[in-house]
Scaffold this active site. Structure first.
Site, PDB file in Angstrom:
ATOM      1  N   SER A   1       0.833  -1.197   0.000  1.00 28.00           N
ATOM      2  CA  SER A   1       0.000   0.000   0.000  1.00 28.00           C
ATOM      3  C   SER A   1       0.876   1.259   0.000  1.00 28.00           C
ATOM      4  O   SER A   1       1.651   1.452  -0.933  1.00 28.00           O
ATOM      5  CB  SER A   1      -0.973  -0.071   1.190  1.00 28.00           C
ATOM      6  OG  SER A   1      -2.036   0.819   1.034  1.00 28.00           O
TER       7      SER A   1
ATOM      8  N   ASP B   1      -9.784  -5.166  -4.829  1.00 33.04           N
ATOM      9  CA  ASP B   1      -9.249  -4.291  -3.784  1.00 33.04           C
ATOM     10  C   ASP B   1     -10.269  -3.178  -3.512  1.00 33.04           C
ATOM     11  O   ASP B   1     -10.643  -2.446  -4.426  1.00 33.04           O
ATOM     12  CB  ASP B   1      -7.911  -3.690  -4.236  1.00 33.04           C
ATOM     13  CG  ASP B   1      -7.164  -2.986  -3.126  1.00 33.04           C
ATOM     14  OD1 ASP B   1      -7.784  -2.152  -2.420  1.00 33.04           O
ATOM     15  OD2 ASP B   1      -5.959  -3.248  -2.962  1.00 33.04           O
TER      16      ASP B   1
ATOM     17  N   HIS C   1      -7.312  -6.025  -0.356  1.00 31.98           N
ATOM     18  CA  HIS C   1      -6.124  -5.178  -0.178  1.00 31.98           C
ATOM     19  C   HIS C   1      -4.977  -5.960   0.482  1.00 31.98           C
ATOM     20  O   HIS C   1      -4.097  -5.376   1.096  1.00 31.98           O
ATOM     21  CB  HIS C   1      -6.501  -3.939   0.642  1.00 31.98           C
ATOM     22  CG  HIS C   1      -5.500  -2.826   0.559  1.00 31.98           C
ATOM     23  ND1 HIS C   1      -5.037  -2.323  -0.644  1.00 31.98           N
ATOM     24  CD2 HIS C   1      -4.862  -2.116   1.534  1.00 31.98           C
ATOM     25  CE1 HIS C   1      -4.160  -1.350  -0.396  1.00 31.98           C
ATOM     26  NE2 HIS C   1      -4.034  -1.212   0.906  1.00 31.98           N
TER      27      HIS C   1
END
Length: 193
Positions: free
Chosen positions: A84, A147, A174
């Site tokens: 991320s 996601d 995610h």
């Protein structure tokens, strides 16, 4: 031929650094980070580092990139595993420094209209994909079409722009599970090469 051998010796990956996403709290207990760090440290002749990051909510580029260099000791023998915000940090780091490889998990290209993401500084100037590609031997990207935070088109753009080996899923969200065996397999394959 001797130049090629020298290059291989120079950039042999002997360690990994896991750079977490923002807002992860204690990284050893968040998502797959602690699990993966333990598994990577079990590989003979290889080591992995996972530390709580400074400025963990905004994940400012101006704070994280120097921390990666000075505290996490990222160098040309390091595989950066970024999740991320950590994936954004990995690419920005590779724009300026040689590293063995980068593994991006849930990567993206814009602040997505989020004020915290905008404040991070990762999106304030154009991505320098060619510089990042030149500074790494390889790039792997794990992305999932479901996601909830990141549009697939942004994940795909990162993969395409970096010439990444793409591991595309449709059901991993995610990547916030407690384990991530596919990640360990990729690291094992890359350090054997």
């Amino acid at each position: 031929d001797s130049l090629l051998q020298e290059r291989i010796v120079m950039v042999k990956a002997i360690k990994a650094v896991i750079v977490p996403g923002n807002g992860s709290g204690d990284v050893t207990r968040s998502n797959w980070y602690g699990w993966a760090n333990r598994k990577l440290n079990d590989i003979p002749g290889f080591s992995s580092t996972l530390k709580n990051m400074p400025d963990p909510i905004t994940a400012k580029r101006s704070i994280w990139l120097p921390f990666m260099k000075d505290n996490l000791k990222v160098d040309e023998e390091t595989i950066i595993i970024g999740h991320s915000s950590g994936a954004c940090a990995a690419v920005r780091y590779a724009e300026q420094h040689k590293v063995a490889g980068i593994i991006l998990v849930g990567a993206y290209t814009s602040d997505l209209g989020d004020s915290t993401e905008a404040a991070s500084g990762y999106f304030s100037d154009p991505w320098q994909w060619d510089l990042a590609k030149a500074n790494v031997d390889w790039v792997v990207l794990f992305g999932s079409t479901d996601d909830p935070f990141l549009p697939w088109k942004e994940q795909e753009m990162v993969a395409t722009s970096l010439g990444a080996e793409l591991h595309k899923y449709e059901n991993r969200g995610h990547f916030m599970d407690q384990t991530f065996p596919e990640l360990i397999k990729v690291v094992q394959e890359k350090i054997k090469q």
